[in-house]
Scaffold this motif. Structure first.
Motif, short mmCIF file in Angstrom:
data_model
loop_
_atom_site.label_atom_id
_atom_site.label_comp_id
_atom_site.label_asym_id
_atom_site.label_seq_id
_atom_site.Cartn_x
_atom_site.Cartn_y
_atom_site.Cartn_z
N ARG A 42 9.83 -1.66 -10.53
CA ARG A 42 9.69 -0.45 -9.72
C ARG A 42 8.36 -0.52 -8.99
O ARG A 42 7.31 -0.64 -9.59
CB ARG A 42 9.73 0.81 -10.58
CG ARG A 42 9.66 2.10 -9.76
CD ARG A 42 9.67 3.32 -10.64
NE ARG A 42 8.48 3.38 -11.46
CZ ARG A 42 8.26 4.33 -12.39
NH1 ARG A 42 9.19 5.23 -12.64
NH2 ARG A 42 7.14 4.32 -13.10
N ASN A 43 8.43 -0.44 -7.67
CA ASN A 43 7.22 -0.46 -6.83
C ASN A 43 6.98 0.94 -6.28
O ASN A 43 7.88 1.56 -5.72
CB ASN A 43 7.37 -1.47 -5.69
CG ASN A 43 6.12 -1.53 -4.82
OD1 ASN A 43 6.02 -0.82 -3.84
ND2 ASN A 43 5.18 -2.38 -5.19
N THR A 44 5.76 1.43 -6.44
CA THR A 44 5.40 2.77 -6.01
C THR A 44 4.17 2.72 -5.13
O THR A 44 3.15 2.13 -5.52
CB THR A 44 5.12 3.68 -7.22
OG1 THR A 44 6.25 3.70 -8.07
CG2 THR A 44 4.81 5.10 -6.78
N ASN A 45 4.26 3.31 -3.94
CA ASN A 45 3.09 3.52 -3.10
C ASN A 45 2.40 4.80 -3.56
O ASN A 45 3.03 5.85 -3.64
CB ASN A 45 3.48 3.65 -1.63
CG ASN A 45 4.12 2.39 -1.08
OD1 ASN A 45 3.74 1.29 -1.46
ND2 ASN A 45 5.10 2.55 -0.21
N PHE A 46 1.12 4.72 -3.89
CA PHE A 46 0.43 5.91 -4.35
C PHE A 46 -0.84 6.11 -3.54
O PHE A 46 -1.42 5.17 -3.00
CB PHE A 46 0.12 5.83 -5.85
CG PHE A 46 -0.77 4.68 -6.24
CD1 PHE A 46 -2.13 4.85 -6.38
CD2 PHE A 46 -0.22 3.43 -6.47
CE1 PHE A 46 -2.93 3.80 -6.74
CE2 PHE A 46 -1.03 2.36 -6.84
CZ PHE A 46 -2.39 2.54 -6.97
N GLY A 47 -1.26 7.37 -3.45
CA GLY A 47 -2.35 7.72 -2.56
C GLY A 47 -1.86 7.85 -1.14
O GLY A 47 -0.76 7.42 -0.78
N THR A 48 -2.66 8.45 -0.29
CA THR A 48 -2.32 8.62 1.12
C THR A 48 -2.90 7.47 1.92
O THR A 48 -4.09 7.18 1.82
CB THR A 48 -2.89 9.94 1.66
OG1 THR A 48 -2.37 11.01 0.87
CG2 THR A 48 -2.51 10.14 3.12
N ASN A 91 9.30 4.83 -3.49
CA ASN A 91 9.67 4.10 -4.69
C ASN A 91 10.78 3.11 -4.38
O ASN A 91 11.77 3.47 -3.75
CB ASN A 91 10.14 5.06 -5.79
CG ASN A 91 9.00 5.90 -6.33
OD1 ASN A 91 8.24 5.45 -7.16
ND2 ASN A 91 8.89 7.12 -5.84
N ILE A 92 10.60 1.89 -4.81
CA ILE A 92 11.61 0.84 -4.61
C ILE A 92 11.91 0.23 -5.97
O ILE A 92 11.02 -0.23 -6.67
CB ILE A 92 11.12 -0.24 -3.64
CG1 ILE A 92 10.78 0.37 -2.28
CG2 ILE A 92 12.17 -1.34 -3.49
CD1 ILE A 92 10.19 -0.62 -1.30
N ARG A 93 13.17 0.21 -6.35
CA ARG A 93 13.60 -0.36 -7.62
C ARG A 93 14.47 -1.59 -7.37
O ARG A 93 15.26 -1.60 -6.43
CB ARG A 93 14.40 0.66 -8.45
CG ARG A 93 13.59 1.87 -8.90
CD ARG A 93 14.50 2.87 -9.63
NE ARG A 93 13.78 4.03 -10.09
CZ ARG A 93 13.23 4.15 -11.29
NH1 ARG A 93 13.33 3.14 -12.16
NH2 ARG A 93 12.59 5.24 -11.65
N ASN A 94 14.32 -2.58 -8.21
CA ASN A 94 15.19 -3.75 -8.15
C ASN A 94 15.20 -4.42 -9.52
O ASN A 94 14.40 -4.09 -10.40
CB ASN A 94 14.75 -4.72 -7.05
CG ASN A 94 13.32 -5.19 -7.24
OD1 ASN A 94 12.99 -5.80 -8.24
ND2 ASN A 94 12.46 -4.88 -6.27
N ARG A 97 1.67 0.05 -6.74
CA ARG A 97 1.73 -0.41 -8.12
C ARG A 97 3.14 -0.87 -8.43
O ARG A 97 4.11 -0.21 -8.06
CB ARG A 97 1.33 0.71 -9.09
CG ARG A 97 1.45 0.32 -10.57
CD ARG A 97 1.07 1.48 -11.48
NE ARG A 97 1.95 2.62 -11.28
CZ ARG A 97 1.55 3.82 -10.86
NH1 ARG A 97 0.28 4.02 -10.57
NH2 ARG A 97 2.41 4.81 -10.71
N THR A 98 3.26 -2.01 -9.09
CA THR A 98 4.55 -2.54 -9.52
C THR A 98 4.60 -2.59 -11.04
O THR A 98 3.67 -3.11 -11.67
CB THR A 98 4.79 -3.95 -8.95
OG1 THR A 98 4.81 -3.89 -7.53
CG2 THR A 98 6.13 -4.50 -9.43
N VAL A 99 5.65 -2.04 -11.63
CA VAL A 99 5.85 -2.07 -13.07
C VAL A 99 7.12 -2.87 -13.36
O VAL A 99 8.17 -2.60 -12.76
CB VAL A 99 5.97 -0.65 -13.66
CG1 VAL A 99 6.29 -0.71 -15.15
CG2 VAL A 99 4.70 0.14 -13.41
N GLN A 100 7.02 -3.86 -14.23
CA GLN A 100 8.15 -4.69 -14.61
C GLN A 100 8.38 -4.59 -16.12
O GLN A 100 7.42 -4.58 -16.90
CB GLN A 100 7.90 -6.16 -14.25
CG GLN A 100 7.86 -6.44 -12.76
CD GLN A 100 7.66 -7.92 -12.48
OE1 GLN A 100 7.11 -8.65 -13.30
NE2 GLN A 100 8.11 -8.37 -11.33
#
Length: 243
Positions: free
Chosen positions: A193-199, A225-228, A159-162
């Motif tokens: 912010r990009n978040t990998n969720f779930g396995t 989590n990756i932020r830019n 999921r990416t949140v901007q």
């Protein structure tokens, strides 16, 4: 007789003026009634792992004064994409994308009367995008060719949140009987912010490749989590109706 002729002449001269004044009042009433715009607005493409995903939105603008209007839009996006291997039964990938964003703001009109004319104003921007990706890998074994190896499917979700804002300048034109065109340009600053969720899930391969699949998961994924942040141009277009 002379006074009667003069009175008749003055009366005839006032008839066109009265008609012109009435036409002007009717025009002003029509312009006064057009305080709201409803427009279709293609959005700025969103960057994905395959390229750019297009957007389409609905925007509304309502004048709250002679030179001020409140604006807002809702953008939605979606895509189905994938790749295939040149080898029969080989590796490939597929994915689904969907997202939604909102864009409220204020327009200050420098010319004309809101909501028509040259304007400038700030906007807030908030959006979220969801990605589901399935990647297929051929896991080779020492005793068989690679093309006959086990096919392993790895599924991941993110999921990416901007969020951020922009400053724009533009022009809105209202044509009879109400067709509306709007164009704007400016700069936007966004934090993402990009978040990998779930396995991540591994399918196929059997017991012989379970260990290799787990190694693939462990080595193929980076931070959770990756932020830019970014600063980029912003273009907006709209076509719709004024009422």
């Amino acid at each position: 007789m002379r006074w009667a002729a003069c009175a008749a002449g003055v009366g005839l001269a006032l008839v066109p003026m009265t008609g012109s004044a009435q036409a002007q009042e009717e025009l002003e009433e029509v312009q006064e009634a057009r305080r709201t715009l409803l427009m279709a607005m293609p959005g700025t493409p969103v960057s994905s792992i395959w390229g750019l995903v297009g957007q389409l939105g609905i925007g509304v603008e309502h004048a709250v004064g002679s030179y001020v209007a409140l604006v807002g839009s809702v953008q939605v996006s979606g895509a189905l994409q994938g790749t295939e291997s040149l080898l029969p039964g080989g590796s490939g990938s597929s994915g689904q994308t969907w997202g939604v964003g909102v864009d409220p703001g204020v327009h200050f009109y420098l010319t004309g009367r809101a909501p028509e004319g040259l304007w400038v104003g700030p906007h807030l921007e908030l959006a979220t995008y969801h990605w589901t990706v399935q990647n297929e890998y051929l896991m080779g074994r020492p005793d068989v060719p690679l093309s006959e190896g086990d096919l392993v499917t790895v599924e991941t979700r993110s999921r990416t949140v901007q969020y951020g804002g922009s400053v724009r300048v533009g022009y809105t034109a209202i044509l009879a009987p109400g067709l509306t065109f709007q164009v704007g340009a400016g700069l936007t600053a966004l934090s993402s912010r990009n978040t990998n969720f779930g396995t991540p899930r591994v399918e196929g391969g059997g017991a012989a490749t379970d260990v290799e699949g787990q190694q693939l998961l462990g080595s193929g994924f980076g931070p959770n989590n990756i932020r830019n942040w970014s600063v980029s141009p912003r273009m907006t277009l709209g076509v719709g109706w004024a009422f």
